[in-house]
Design a protein around this motif. Structure first.
Motif, short mmCIF file in Angstrom:
data_model
loop_
_atom_site.label_atom_id
_atom_site.label_comp_id
_atom_site.label_asym_id
_atom_site.label_seq_id
_atom_site.Cartn_x
_atom_site.Cartn_y
_atom_site.Cartn_z
N TYR A 159 -11.62 5.17 3.27
CA TYR A 159 -10.64 4.38 2.51
C TYR A 159 -11.36 3.45 1.53
O TYR A 159 -11.00 3.35 0.37
CB TYR A 159 -9.79 3.52 3.45
CG TYR A 159 -8.59 4.21 4.03
CD1 TYR A 159 -7.34 4.10 3.43
CD2 TYR A 159 -8.68 4.96 5.20
CE1 TYR A 159 -6.22 4.72 3.97
CE2 TYR A 159 -7.56 5.59 5.75
CZ TYR A 159 -6.34 5.46 5.12
OH TYR A 159 -5.24 6.07 5.65
N GLU A 169 -5.12 7.39 -1.46
CA GLU A 169 -5.53 6.24 -0.64
C GLU A 169 -6.33 5.24 -1.47
O GLU A 169 -6.15 4.03 -1.36
CB GLU A 169 -6.37 6.69 0.56
CG GLU A 169 -5.65 7.58 1.55
CD GLU A 169 -4.41 6.95 2.17
OE1 GLU A 169 -4.11 5.77 1.89
OE2 GLU A 169 -3.71 7.65 2.92
N HIS A 225 0.84 -1.20 0.00
CA HIS A 225 0.00 0.00 0.00
C HIS A 225 0.88 1.26 0.00
O HIS A 225 0.68 2.17 -0.81
CB HIS A 225 -0.88 -0.06 1.26
CG HIS A 225 -1.72 1.16 1.53
ND1 HIS A 225 -3.08 1.16 1.40
CD2 HIS A 225 -1.37 2.40 1.95
CE1 HIS A 225 -3.55 2.35 1.71
NE2 HIS A 225 -2.53 3.13 2.06
N GLU A 226 1.85 1.29 0.91
CA GLU A 226 2.68 2.49 1.01
C GLU A 226 3.53 2.69 -0.25
O GLU A 226 3.74 3.82 -0.68
CB GLU A 226 3.59 2.43 2.25
CG GLU A 226 2.84 2.35 3.59
CD GLU A 226 1.79 3.44 3.79
OE1 GLU A 226 1.94 4.52 3.20
OE2 GLU A 226 0.82 3.18 4.51
N HIS A 273 1.75 4.52 -2.81
CA HIS A 273 1.78 5.97 -2.57
C HIS A 273 3.05 6.59 -3.16
O HIS A 273 3.01 7.69 -3.70
CB HIS A 273 1.75 6.28 -1.07
CG HIS A 273 0.40 6.14 -0.43
ND1 HIS A 273 -0.74 6.67 -0.97
CD2 HIS A 273 0.02 5.56 0.73
CE1 HIS A 273 -1.77 6.41 -0.17
NE2 HIS A 273 -1.33 5.73 0.87
ZN LIG Z 1 -2.36 5.13 2.63
#
Ligand SMILES: [Zn+2]
Length: 845
Positions: A558, A504, A483-484, A487
């Motif tokens: 989210y 997100e 997930h990160e 980003h």
């Molecule tokens: Zn995030």
């Protein structure tokens, strides 16, 4: 005195004959309630009438400052000083007004003059107002904040507990040093004592902003009820609107500020931020110039602009503004602290730490700096492991246990994500994994008490909590890193010009796409929200993150964002999403970009709503979830549940309660069909206490291991966080001699908690039995860290596994084994055999 004032005076109070003027208290009230014009008129009249008292020029200058009449304010102070040359409060005001007018020399002279006054007649300055004024002067002269707190503000507080000044000054000082807890401790009783003082209410609101958002908001509203023109409160509101990407309302708030004070520096500064975010750089420069109109070298303006840009993750631009602020005033601590943090988030560590240390030396009281430097000590004990694109910092022992898997996973994320989003991030990507939740919070948020985040991405730097911090509520750390990393790609691709919801949304969407068990999924709660129409319009999604009142709200934000992305990609394709990201990079606003690549925003909004409703409806066809009646019914026995179900035959929670009660009552055979029906009703339920788990428990108690294993497998197809189920299934698969499944589950357990010794041992045995030496060796390496007492045996096992594939490594491990246990016979035998065999180069794998 003007006629209007005279009229209001007659109406409001019974005048004593001959006295037709407002008192000092009246004027103070005007100032406090935002009636600055009235206050200015009244004080002007009083001074013209030769009313005696330093209060008059002070109040006059303060109202002029509030109205943005800075040169006039300085004149009023000068006139006041002619009459009250001994006044330290007027001197402090001279200092402040001189700064507002950009007259630094005069400001400095005012401080020196105050010192002289005090040194010749210190007995004169002992009341609350004077003590507070002297404290501020001392601070401006560079005195130690703690000494000022004790020497001036505490004295003012204790000696004059009926006056707000000491409390306010002490609370504000604590706030500027980031000591919000102490500020709240000081201001909470003060707010009870002085409920009508908007400055105290506002300062308390500031100190509660992270700890109690609701109370902080209430206090902010109260402040504005008392003084609708309270500038700091309006600035705070504008900041929140900017944080929530609500630029239109922020603009309105700024106009409100400017209507009272057309020269308000923060108002113009924030307006500049909005222009900046909207990519209108000329307008941004014009607003900045307006903020600096009277004081061209005021570092606060650039500090403010930079701080807000950094909050938008635009750290490079933010850092540049802090540098400008420091050019104007090299000692401006706030800019130094912010720049240090910006640089750390940009991965420019050397300079970042040097600045933090320098600032700490100058100011030992600042909490942010204190915490940062404590963190630096922890980081000093970390080790760095690297791969082609990543530098990962983690604790030495943790790196030895699961570091290789971290790198492998990140590289996989790199390959897939950079391809999908047609973008290559800057190298290297820095990932920091913290084994102490406090260190993570300080690194990430600058304060230690922020909980609830697993990982954060700043664009180039990722911070994450180690699975060691999640033992109480395990989560899948692999999905967090994935997930990160998404980003990293999207933030850099847009140059940090993307709304939070989209960033997100893409990260969660990519989680789910990579592994169907990862990320947020439809559940009963989401379903109810959607069917009740509580869905935030796409055009306003950023606000959902800011106004979330609970973890559940945030979670839904989210989820909804990820579904918007999913819908976009399903209907318009990944190229449309990439085109939107490219548009954002060039400064196009999100709703325009969405409209351009989806037809129109309205049409997209409409089709998304339909899509989400369909998802909600198909999640549980025919099931009924929590209703008020269910909560009211208090089903404490299976019979009560049965009665309730006769009226509500489709109530999912009632059936689940009924099944649990039946199991508790020793009637699992009756619970079984209920649970089977529940699974049929909601096949995608992934909850840890859902029907599949309960059914597996029944099978376990009945000693039906095959059925139990099958049920747990079904459950684990949907959940990537349920450590307990995975551990149980691991045991079952070992007993049922399914080594492939054992290895597979071992991986799933490792992705939640890599410190599970028993699981590692089971996986090693399975891998050994299948001859999968690489897996066995990697798990044995992890075990070496977790079971150092057993290292002789573990090294020997590694040596045996590597015997044919990598003889030098095999020999090294035998020797390490013998170092621990010199009489270990099997090891001696292996060493001898290795010595007699002709050396082979290690096999490639
Ligand atoms: Zn995030």
């Amino acid at each position: 005195m003007t006629r209007v004032l005279l009229v209001s005076f007659i109406l409001l109070s019974a005048p004593t004959p001959g006295s037709a003027a407002e008192t000092v208290a009246d004027c103070q009230l005007m100032l406090q309630t935002g009636r600055y014009d009235d206050c200015l008129k009244a004080t002007t009249a009083a001074i013209a009438n030769r009313s005696y008292g330093e209060e008059w020029p002070i109040l006059k200058a303060q109202s002029e400052m509030a109205l943005g009449k800075y040169p006039e304010a300085l004149d009023s102070v000068a006139a006041g000083l002619e009459r009250y040359s001994w006044s330290v409060r007027l001197r402090l005001l001279e200092y402040e007004c001189a700064l507002a007018n950009g007259r630094r020399d005069q400001a400095a002279a005012a401080l020196i003059e105050t010192e002289r006054l005090v040194s010749t007649a210190s007995w004169r300055y002992t009341d609350a107002d004077d003590l507070v004024a002297l404290g501020h002067v001392a601070l401006a002269l560079g005195a130690d904040a703690k000494a000022v707190q004790e020497g001036f503000f505490e004295r003012a507080r204790k000696n004059y507990s009926n006056r707000p000044d000491g409390f306010l000054a002490a609370g504000r000082l604590a706030l500027t040093k980031g000591d919000v807890a102490f500020a709240a401790e000081l201001l909470t009783p003060a707010a009870k004592e002085f409920p009508g003082n908007p400055d105290i209410l506002f300062a308390l609101s500031e100190s509660l902003r992270t700890a109690d958002r609701e109370q902080a908001t209430t206090l902010l509203q109260k402040t504005l009820e008392i003084n609708p023109n309270h500038a700091p409160a309006l600035v705070q509101i504008a900041e929140q609107q900017i944080d929530g990407e609500d630029y239109e309302d922020a603009g309105t708030t700024i106009q409100k500020l400017l209507a009272v004070n057309p020269n308000h520096e923060e108002a113009h500064g924030l307006q500049s931020v909005i222009h900046h975010v909207r990519n209108d750089l000329d307008a941004a420069a014009a607003s900045r110039a307006a903020a600096l109109k009277y004081s061209t070298a005021n570092p606060k303006v650039d500090h403010l602009i930079g701080r807000k840009l950094s909050q938008k993750y635009r750290f490079t631009e933010g850092a540049a503004f802090q540098r400008k602020a420091l050019e104007a005033d090299p000692d401006f601590a706030a800019a130094k602290i912010q720049l240090a943090q910006d640089l750390l988030r940009l991965g420019q560590e050397q300079e970042g730490w040097a600045l933090a240390e320098q600032a700490h030396k100058a100011d030992g009281y600042d909490t942010t700096l204190f915490n940062l430097l404590k963190l630096k000590d922890s980081l000093g004990k970390f080790t760095t492991i690297s791969s082609e694109h990543f530098q990962v910092r983690m604790e030495r022992q943790e790196a030895a246990i699961y570091g290789p898997r971290v790198l492998e996973l990140l590289e996989q994320a790199w390959t897939e994500t950079t391809l999908r989003y047609e973008f290559t991030p800057e190298l290297p990507v820095v990932v920091e994994i913290y084994s102490q939740a406090e260190d993570f919070a300080v690194r990430t948020f600058g304060m230690p008490d922020v909980a609830g985040f697993l990982g954060v991405c700043f664009g180039k730097v990722i911070t994450a909590n180690s699975p060691a911090t999640r033992r109480d509520s395990p989560t899948n750390w692999e999905s967090v890193l994935w997930h990160e990393f998404c980003h990293v790609v999207t933030l850099q691709k847009t140059d940090n010009r993307m709304p939070r919801w989209l960033s997100e949304g893409i990260s969660v969407f990519e989680e789910r796409r990579t592994d169907r068990r990862w990320g947020q999924h439809m559940n009963a709660e989401f379903r109810d929200r959607i069917l009740a129409g509580k869905v935030t319009p796409v055009a306003e999604l950023s606000r959902a993150f800011l106004t979330a009142k609970s973890g559940a709200d945030m979670n839904f934000a989210y989820y909804e964002s990820s579904m918007v992305v999913e819908h976009l990609v399903t209907v318009h394709g990944l190229p449309a999403l990439n085109a939107i990201l490219t548009d954002l990079n060039t400064g196009v606003q999100i709703n325009d970009a969405l409209g351009r690549h989806t037809g129109t925003l309205d049409a997209f909004e409409e089709s998304f709503r339909t899509y989400l409703s369909e998802q909600a409806l198909t999640f549980a066809i025919g099931a009924e979830f929590t209703t008020e009646e269910f909560s009211a019914a208090e089903l404490t026995s299976a019979e009560k549940a049965q009665q309730f179900l006769e009226e509500h035959p489709a109530s999912f929670p009632a059936m689940l309660v009924q099944a649990s009660l039946l199991i508790q009552a020793g009637r699992p055979d009756e619970a079984e069909p209920v649970l089977e029906k529940l699974i049929e009703l909601v096949p995608d339920d992934d909850s840890t206490n859902g029907p599949r788990r309960l059914l597996a428990d029944i099978y376990r108690n009945r000693n039906q291991p095959e059925l139990e294993a099958a049920m747990l497998s079904e459950h684990l197809l949907r959940s990537a966080d349920d450590l307990e189920s995975a551990m149980r299934l691991h045991v079952l698969c070992e007993q049922q001699k399914q080594p492939e499944r054992v290895i597979e589950l071992g991986r799933a357990i490792f992705a939640i908690d890599p410190f599970q010794t028993e699981a590692l041992l089971r996986t090693v045995a399975a891998a050994e039995s299948l001859g999968q030496s690489d897996i066995a060796v990697s798990q044995l390496n992890s075990l070496l860290q977790l079971q150092p007492d057993d290292s002789a045996r573990l090294h020997f096992r590694i040596a045996t596994l590597l015997r044919t594939s990598d003889q030098p490594a095999s020999r090294r491990h035998v020797l390490l084994s013998l170092e621990q246990a010199p009489r270990f016979r099997d090891a001696h035998r292996l060493l001898l055999e290795l010595a007699n065999e002709p050396a082979k180069p290690p096999l490639e794998n």
